[in-house]
Each structure stands twice: as C-alpha cells, then as structure tokens.
Design an enzyme around this catalytic site. Structure first.
Site, mmCIF file in Angstrom:
data_model
loop_
_atom_site.group_PDB
_atom_site.id
_atom_site.type_symbol
_atom_site.label_atom_id
_atom_site.label_comp_id
_atom_site.label_asym_id
_atom_site.label_seq_id
_atom_site.Cartn_x
_atom_site.Cartn_y
_atom_site.Cartn_z
ATOM 1 N N HIS A 93 94.065 -11.523 81.464
ATOM 2 C CA HIS A 93 92.746 -11.474 82.112
ATOM 3 C C HIS A 93 92.560 -10.235 82.991
ATOM 4 O O HIS A 93 91.442 -9.914 83.383
ATOM 5 C CB HIS A 93 92.489 -12.757 82.920
ATOM 6 C CG HIS A 93 93.203 -12.845 84.230
ATOM 7 N ND1 HIS A 93 94.367 -13.569 84.407
ATOM 8 C CD2 HIS A 93 92.927 -12.309 85.439
ATOM 9 C CE1 HIS A 93 94.759 -13.475 85.663
ATOM 10 N NE2 HIS A 93 93.899 -12.719 86.317
ATOM 11 N N ASP A 123 97.902 -15.860 78.660
ATOM 12 C CA ASP A 123 97.452 -14.959 79.728
ATOM 13 C C ASP A 123 98.446 -13.832 79.954
ATOM 14 O O ASP A 123 98.722 -13.442 81.087
ATOM 15 C CB ASP A 123 97.199 -15.721 81.035
ATOM 16 C CG ASP A 123 96.333 -14.908 82.006
ATOM 17 O OD1 ASP A 123 95.662 -13.972 81.548
ATOM 18 O OD2 ASP A 123 96.344 -15.220 83.212
ATOM 19 N N SER A 199 97.559 -10.871 90.373
ATOM 20 C CA SER A 199 97.679 -11.273 88.973
ATOM 21 C C SER A 199 98.425 -10.224 88.163
ATOM 22 O O SER A 199 98.083 -9.037 88.194
ATOM 23 C CB SER A 199 96.290 -11.495 88.365
ATOM 24 O OG SER A 199 95.656 -12.598 88.944
#
Length: 349
Positions: A93, A123, A199
C-alpha cells in the site's frame, strides 16, 4: 512560606539524611542499562538499511459536471534493504500504483527506485535502487517468536528519519484483512508504537534480525499494531523478483496456527505437532464445497504435512490450481480426508 529547590541549580543546600545516592548501580539499573544497550546496538546495526520512500500517484476522477480530472498525490512510507544489490522490501500500500518512487537512505543519499513486484494480498512489495555501499538487514525466523519478547520498530513516521520505538510481541497468529480484501494470516501483534509513515519498516528482535514488516495500526486504539511475519515475506520475495507477482492457489480459508494435543498426534500418527485452525470459510469457495467447517484443523494437503499457515501457503502453488487434491483435517477426535479443488487466486479473493 513554601521554598522551591530548582533541580540543576548550583545550590549547595544539603541537610542531614540527604546525601548523594550510592554510585554503584542497582540490579534494576543494570537491567535497564542492558536493555538500553541492546536497543542501541540494534539501531546502530539495522538503521543504515532502513529507507524513507516518497511516492507520487496520479489520482483520476470525475467532477460533478462529468468532466474528468487528474491530480498528483504524494505519500510516503518506509522500507528496508534486504540485499546488497539494492532490493528493498516494503508494504504494497506504500508503493502500489505509484508513478514515481524515490528512496532516501539514512546517510542522506536519494535515488529513484523501480517497482519490481507487488502483492496486495500480503501487503508486500519489492522495489530496487542502484547504488553503491548499501547495508542490508538480516532476516530472522518469525516462526520462533514468542509472545512477550522484545520488539523494536524502525521507520520514518511523518517523514521523521529513523524513528525508533520499542515494545513487545503482544500476540501471534492474528488475522488482518489487507486492502485487497484478502485475509493476511499469522500476523504479528505488537505494542511498539507505529504511526503513518512507519508502514513498510522492519520489526526487529534484540539480536538485530528482522522478524516482521510493519503494516498497520488500529487508529482508535493505543498499542495495537501489526506486522506481516518475515517468513511470509521470504516466501513472497522470490516470485516477486522473478515474475513481478505472486501466483497462488485459493481454497477460501482464514486460519491461525494451533498446537495439537500430544495424545491426538500419537493416536493419529501425525508427523506434525501443530496445524491450521479454520476460523472462517469463504462462501462458495473450494473449502466450503469440499465440506470444510469452522473449527476443523488442517494437518495435511496431498500427503504434505501442514504444521502452520506458511506450510499451507507453500503447498497452495499455481501448479495445484484445478487439480483435485486431498485435504487432511482433524474434526473433533476424527481424522478425515476431504477432496478439494483449489482455484487460482484472484486479486479480490
């Protein structure tokens, strides 16, 4: 009248019974010093491999008057170098759909990166830069993790380079739904604080080994953060580099690893001491068609022992798509073999 003594002043004020504390560290202080040194050592060794990732995307849409428009949107995240020739692991993402990817190293150097492979279902994504003198992080074994052990997160929240937070592995075997809609199984839960921009950064042990890729937080909660286990990433990396994607078989089960009672292992002469507990069955999936139920424990597929979710993912390759397979399960005290026909995983499965 109340007198206030300012700490750090040059006052020579001292009364009987208020002597300087002993300089010999206590047992607690020694433990804290050892903890601090462990974290410092990890940061010094791993942070050169952690990168900041800036991305640009073209956002397209239509206005109320039905006119189309395109807008440049910027974002950022983290990643880490895992090979000396510039391959970087991050979250899907963070880089999915990017028109431009730029990587900043901890020493200040900046490079344009190319997309190598992307797997929204876990992911995870691999990008690459071409640069000299790169430091690669060491990958550990997430299967050996235990709840309560030290976890260190390194990343770039809100663009602040090489931010370090510490905590513990709060829980194992969680399931988390990725942005593609597919459940990511065997997720690591940690209370090491994560923020937007973390992230894709590494979750690291006290030995400096990466055991997870930080992926998400629950914004309405405190201390509930998640990381994709590095063993899952190891399985994904090769196909992403080779083909740009990870092709997989699909049976439609959400599960988590569970230990098996020793008496059950002996009674059924199993070659594994754990299995995959089916906690959800997708409607109209191969698993539902085969008769798998919630609460069943998968212990084998086509005579291959299944001790954990990674084993199941490894067996569910594209080669088994459309091929009738034998799924070995435990249902209460019985061992059953179900006939199942895996399908090819689709982006929204």
């Amino acid at each position: 009248m109340t007198r206030i003594l300012q700490l750090g002043s040059n006052s020579n004020f001292e009364t009987e019974g208020m002597r300087s504390p002993a300089t010999t560290p206590t047992a607690d202080e020694q433990l804290l010093d050892a903890y601090s040194q462990a974290v410092i050592s990890v940061v010094e060794n791993v942070s050169p491999a952690v990168v900041n990732i800036d991305v640009q995307r073209q956002l397209r849409g239509r206005r109320s008057n039905n006119q189309s428009f395109a807008q440049e949107v910027q974002g950022n995240g983290s990643g880490f170098i895992f090979t000396g020739d510039g391959y970087i692991l991050t979250n899907s993402h963070v880089v999915h759909g990017a028109s431009k990817i730029e990587v900043a190293l901890s020493d200040g150097r900046r490079f344009l990166a190319e997309m190598i492979g992307d797997d929204p279902d876990t992911d995870l994504a691999v990008i690459r830069i071409h640069a000299p003198n790169l430091v690669a992080a060491r990958l550990g074994d997430s299967q050996s993790l235990r709840s309560g052990q030290l976890a260190i997160a390194i990343g770039n929240p809100y663009g602040f380079q090489t931010t370090v937070t510490t905590g513990v592995v709060s829980a194992l075997g969680r399931s988390f739904r990725s942005r593609s809609g597919r459940l990511i199984d065997n997720i690591i839960q940690t209370d090491a604080a994560l923020n937007p921009g973390n992230s894709g950064g590494p979750l690291v042990t006290s030995h400096g080994e990466v055991i997870g890729v930080n992926t998400a937080v629950i914004m309405s909660a405190q201390g509930i953060c998640f990381a994709v286990p590095i063993n899952t990433a190891k399985m994904i990396i090769g196909p992403l580099i080779k083909e740009g994607k990870f092709r997989r078989g699909y049976i439609g089960v959400g599960g988590q690893n569970v230990p098996l009672p020793r008496r059950v292992v002996l009674f059924h002469e199993l070659s594994v001491e754990s299995g995959v507990l089916a906690i959800s069955i997708e409607p109209n999936s191969p698993a539902q068609t085969a008769g798998l139920r919630e609460g069943d424990v998968i212990v084998g597929l086509n005579n291959q022992p299944i001790a954990n979710i990674d084993d199941l993912h490894k067996v569910l390759t594209h080669e088994g798509v459309g091929v009738r397979s034998q799924l070995t399960i435990l249902r209460r005290s019985e061992k059953l073999v179900l006939s199942i026909l895996p399908e090819e995983s689709k982006p929204n499965d």
